[in-house]
Design a protein around this motif. Sequence first.
Motif, PDB file in Angstrom:
ATOM      1  N   VAL A 131       0.778  -1.169   0.028  1.00 17.64           N
ATOM      2  CA  VAL A 131      -0.020   0.100   0.048  1.00 17.64           C
ATOM      3  C   VAL A 131       0.702   1.236   0.174  1.00 17.64           C
ATOM      4  CG1 VAL A 131      -2.074  -1.000   0.806  1.00 17.64           C
ATOM      5  CG2 VAL A 131      -0.331  -0.073   2.572  1.00 17.64           C
ATOM      6  N   ARG A 132       2.067   1.394   0.425  1.00 19.70           N
ATOM      7  CA  ARG A 132       2.894   2.387   0.615  1.00 19.70           C
ATOM      8  C   ARG A 132       4.344   1.973  -0.035  1.00 19.70           C
ATOM      9  NH1 ARG A 132      -0.504   6.600   2.131  1.00 19.70           N
ATOM     10  NH2 ARG A 132      -2.278   5.735   3.231  1.00 19.70           N
ATOM     11  N   PRO A 133       4.436   1.543  -1.305  1.00 24.15           N
ATOM     12  CA  PRO A 133       5.746   1.365  -1.650  1.00 24.15           C
ATOM     13  C   PRO A 133       6.936   2.217  -1.717  1.00 24.15           C
ATOM     14  CG  PRO A 133       4.059   0.980  -3.651  1.00 24.15           C
ATOM     15  CD  PRO A 133       3.486   1.446  -2.310  1.00 24.15           C
TER      16      PRO A 133
ATOM     17  N   GLU B 177       5.352 -13.964   1.628  1.00 26.08           N
ATOM     18  CA  GLU B 177       4.360 -13.138   0.772  1.00 26.08           C
ATOM     19  C   GLU B 177       5.111 -12.043   0.312  1.00 26.08           C
ATOM     20  OE1 GLU B 177       1.404 -14.199   0.714  1.00 26.08           O
ATOM     21  OE2 GLU B 177       0.805 -15.548   2.409  1.00 26.08           O
ATOM     22  N   PHE B 178       6.116 -11.577   0.669  1.00 30.04           N
ATOM     23  CA  PHE B 178       6.548 -10.365   0.005  1.00 30.04           C
ATOM     24  C   PHE B 178       6.729 -10.231  -1.617  1.00 30.04           C
ATOM     25  CE2 PHE B 178      10.055  -7.443  -0.833  1.00 30.04           C
ATOM     26  CZ  PHE B 178      10.142  -6.362  -0.190  1.00 30.04           C
ATOM     27  N   TRP B 179       7.314 -11.685  -1.919  1.00 32.16           N
ATOM     28  CA  TRP B 179       7.727 -11.384  -3.374  1.00 32.16           C
ATOM     29  C   TRP B 179       6.386 -11.511  -4.218  1.00 32.16           C
ATOM     30  CZ3 TRP B 179      12.153 -10.833  -2.266  1.00 32.16           C
ATOM     31  CH2 TRP B 179      13.017 -11.550  -1.155  1.00 32.16           C
TER      32      TRP B 179
ATOM     33  N   ASP C 157       3.074  -7.861  -7.515  1.00 32.31           N
ATOM     34  CA  ASP C 157       1.701  -7.521  -7.788  1.00 32.31           C
ATOM     35  C   ASP C 157       1.588  -6.047  -7.881  1.00 32.31           C
ATOM     36  OD1 ASP C 157       0.697  -9.966  -7.947  1.00 32.31           O
ATOM     37  OD2 ASP C 157      -0.148  -9.998  -5.717  1.00 32.31           O
ATOM     38  N   VAL C 158       2.205  -5.053  -6.992  1.00 34.81           N
ATOM     39  CA  VAL C 158       2.185  -3.613  -7.326  1.00 34.81           C
ATOM     40  C   VAL C 158       2.897  -2.912  -8.636  1.00 34.81           C
ATOM     41  CG1 VAL C 158       1.690  -3.436  -4.709  1.00 34.81           C
ATOM     42  CG2 VAL C 158       3.842  -3.275  -5.554  1.00 34.81           C
TER      43      VAL C 158
ATOM     44  N   ASN D  57       6.356 -15.234 -14.188  1.00 36.56           N
ATOM     45  CA  ASN D  57       5.368 -14.493 -14.979  1.00 36.56           C
ATOM     46  C   ASN D  57       6.183 -13.293 -15.417  1.00 36.56           C
ATOM     47  OD1 ASN D  57       2.778 -15.750 -15.889  1.00 36.56           O
ATOM     48  ND2 ASN D  57       2.678 -16.358 -14.208  1.00 36.56           N
ATOM     49  N   VAL D  58       6.876 -12.763 -14.292  1.00 27.48           N
ATOM     50  CA  VAL D  58       7.508 -11.270 -14.293  1.00 27.48           C
ATOM     51  C   VAL D  58       9.005 -11.299 -15.206  1.00 27.48           C
ATOM     52  CG1 VAL D  58       8.796  -9.603 -13.000  1.00 27.48           C
ATOM     53  CG2 VAL D  58       6.562 -10.204 -12.328  1.00 27.48           C
ATOM     54  N   PHE D  59       9.684 -12.502 -14.761  1.00 20.90           N
ATOM     55  CA  PHE D  59      11.295 -12.518 -15.279  1.00 20.90           C
ATOM     56  C   PHE D  59      11.005 -13.371 -16.461  1.00 20.90           C
ATOM     57  CE2 PHE D  59      11.756 -10.886 -11.016  1.00 20.90           C
ATOM     58  CZ  PHE D  59      12.486  -9.726 -11.062  1.00 20.90           C
ATOM     59  N   GLY D  60      10.036 -14.365 -16.584  1.00 17.69           N
ATOM     60  CA  GLY D  60       9.991 -15.311 -17.840  1.00 17.69           C
ATOM     61  C   GLY D  60      11.125 -16.172 -17.691  1.00 17.69           C
ATOM     62  N   ASP D  61      11.624 -16.395 -18.962  1.00 15.51           N
ATOM     63  CA  ASP D  61      12.776 -17.455 -19.093  1.00 15.51           C
ATOM     64  C   ASP D  61      14.284 -17.171 -18.486  1.00 15.51           C
ATOM     65  OD1 ASP D  61      11.008 -18.696 -20.626  1.00 15.51           O
ATOM     66  OD2 ASP D  61      11.952 -18.332 -22.324  1.00 15.51           O
TER      67      ASP D  61
END
Length: 893
Positions: free
Chosen positions: A251-253, A284-286, A291-292, A382-386
């Motif tokens: 909520v406050r990155p 849960e942090f990763w 997600d944000v 899904n973020v960093f792919g291969d």
Amino acid sequence: MASAATALWQPQEEGLREICALLEAHISPNSDQARIWQQLQHYAQFPDFNNYLVFLLARGEGKTFEVRQAAGLLLKNNLRAAFVSMPPVSQQYIKSELLPCIGATNRAIRSTVGTVISVLFQIVRVAGWIELFQALHQCLDSNDLDHMEGAMDAIYKICEDVPEELDVDVPGLSERPINVFMPRMLQFFQSPHASLRKLALGCINQYIVVMPSALYMSMDMYLQGLFSLVKDPSPDVRKLVCSAWVQLIQVRPSILEPHFKNVTELILQANKDSDDEVALEACEFWSAYCDVSMPPEGLREFLPRLIPTLVSNMVYTDDDESLADAEEDESFPDKDQDLKPRFHASRLHGSETGEDDDDDDDAVNVWNLRKCSAAGLDVLSNVFGDDILPTLMPLIEQNLARIDDDAWKEREAAVLTIGAIAEGCITGLYPHLPQIVAFLIPLLDDKFPLIRSITCWTLSRYSKFIVQSLEHPNGREQFDKILIGLLRRVLDTNKRVQEAACSAFATLEEEAAEELVPRLEIILQHLMCAYGKYQRRNLRILYDALGTLADAVGAELNQAKYLDIFMPPLIAKWQQLPNSDKDLFPLLECFTSIAQALGPGFSQFAEPVFLRCISLIQSQQLAKVDPAAAGALYDKEFIVCSLDLLSGLTEGLGAGIESLVAQSNLRDLLLQCCMDEAADVRQSALALLGDISRVCPIHLHPRLQEFLTVAAKQLTPQSVKDAVSVANNACWAIGELAIKIGKEVSPVVISVVSCLVPILTNPESLNKSLTENSAITLGRLSWVCPDIVAPHMEHFLQAWCNALCMIRDDFEKEDAFHGLCAMVAANPTGAVSSLSYVCQACASWNEIKTEGLHNEVSQILKGYKQMLGGAGWEQCMSTLEPAVVQRLARYGV
């Protein structure tokens, strides 16, 4: 204060004795709870009953702590229900007795007092109990551990329920309560007492989302405090530190940005904490970070250390509940608690009937470090792919190479890892898919049941790509091996494997669709063999697999050789289950898919199914008012599932259902359901109303106007806000009725149109399906009653045309354009100011298949070209995109 309370009220010795005896019986495991509950209700009639309870809680020396706690918990429930209506003298007495107990020497009593205070505070708020804040403040400053801990416990419970209530200005207090408490709580971060560190941190964490200025102004101190507590000896405190960072990143990155590297390093360490709950919170942090949409580069340098941590945390721990579960053979009957509550999604008409994507096959749905690590790896892939593969693949290969029995958990985790990265890393994995599948298929026969079950799940994660590979050399052979392998596991003797295989097979069915047709016989034989041996819990998943198969292959299922395999056992079960049995729900859903797939082929089974649905709805409507006469407790899901099955029958049989409707009282039952207070009952009822309108509207006739009025009521702005899916089905049903009954719809036309206009003018705030249905229904009403709608067209024509542009070419869009043409013909001048919008709508067609409609649209446009003259028409064309003008040429303008 105590002497003032004594002056307010004194208990009678006899009353005290009776209530004590009752509370002792109340907490005794062998007592007659129903009788005790009746007696407690009897005592609750006395105005000072709650005074006795607070007296026992606060001053019950000599009584057991359990009795005093029971008095406090009963008091808490009573206050919630009745404090406002109590005499002021009792209110004052209760408040004054609670405050001296904040620091009671017994921790259980302190905790109960804190709970009662927080419930009472939610009723009276700060302004109604200023003495509470003075008392809490004194306790915090007392340096006595019991008093400090009791005060912090009460504040924590208040923060948990209503944190914003401590951040208000109150007459009589010089500062907002949170401004007074915040500095003291931050000091407690340094306390030698773990309980105070934990409570202080827990309280402040409740404020991360609402972020009062008291916390914002102390942010540097708070962050320093978090860094200082990261290696705290208490796991509860370490867990709360991780929780704070997870919430801050969510909520406050921006607050964490300057410290990001430092925080990530510490979270990575915490992810390996010896306490699983601390490691879970850190893990849960990763997902939260990804997600944000924080810049991925911030995490990249940590991947070589993070990925091995996640993979090692994906290995089953020895105390994982699933391990005990995994040994359950199919002969063990299911326990009631094994049967998860199920949720039936009511029928929805429109473009977005999205299914829930739930690929969690785990029988024990407890969120733990293993699942969280797999979810984290999925998100990272899904973020960093291969890019993660060079670090990840050696770990997978290393775990798979350990073939001794003792290392089965490592092998299982490797298979889970391959499944977790299926979507994110598919580009890098796709060329190796044949090798991956060839490697996984033998694991379907592994001696360890949890390896068999995870292999089913992992294969299902690659379903889409396996189906895409069908055209490749050996693609068909690979597909067949997976299909047969999963079917073999559907017949496993282990319940956990059965569940995983059935779920995986349903996923494969969705992707494969008509590719399953050549294998239908063998699929049905396996599924029905499982049907004969599954316990209740897995039967539900099997019904889903059958229903999904029917959706996937459609009318191909309508062959005698297939019907003979699967219909007799289903019908036998249908007849065997009583009307009150919840195991009917998944069977009703399964029949809905089958009826739609078989179409007219279902007619041989239709009558008993139709009559059963009617009787289920009837008995539930009776149970609602008189459960004893119905012999069952009311459960609306019976009604919803029955209505949806009737919709499936109507869709499948078409006009063939007319004789069944004619001989039943469905019309009256349906009207009742359309007016039900439960939104999901109305939603399914209105879907059925639309389906019946299509095939046999004649049977709605005697009560037609009532149906129209009830449906129109669902479209008021408030109704749309309260239940958008109900409004969607009501809108669609009115449109379906309109084209069947013509002018008979006229009494509701104006009220419906006035409700549809705000929907069309604010499409962004509503779902796409409702906007589309509104545009279609408005068109259908305009088609059958152009004289009523046309005079008002200037109010909505532009928004309506915009919505028509978004609808795909089909018969419903054709109906809407018939309405547009009829309306413009009735009021040609009304459309002149919006002509460019009309032109865009006409250009939105790829092709109008119906020649008559094509000619109508062409005539309308030519009419306007003539009306405006050459210069006027050219000016209108100049406001349009060149591609739109080009598409209009097909209408000869």
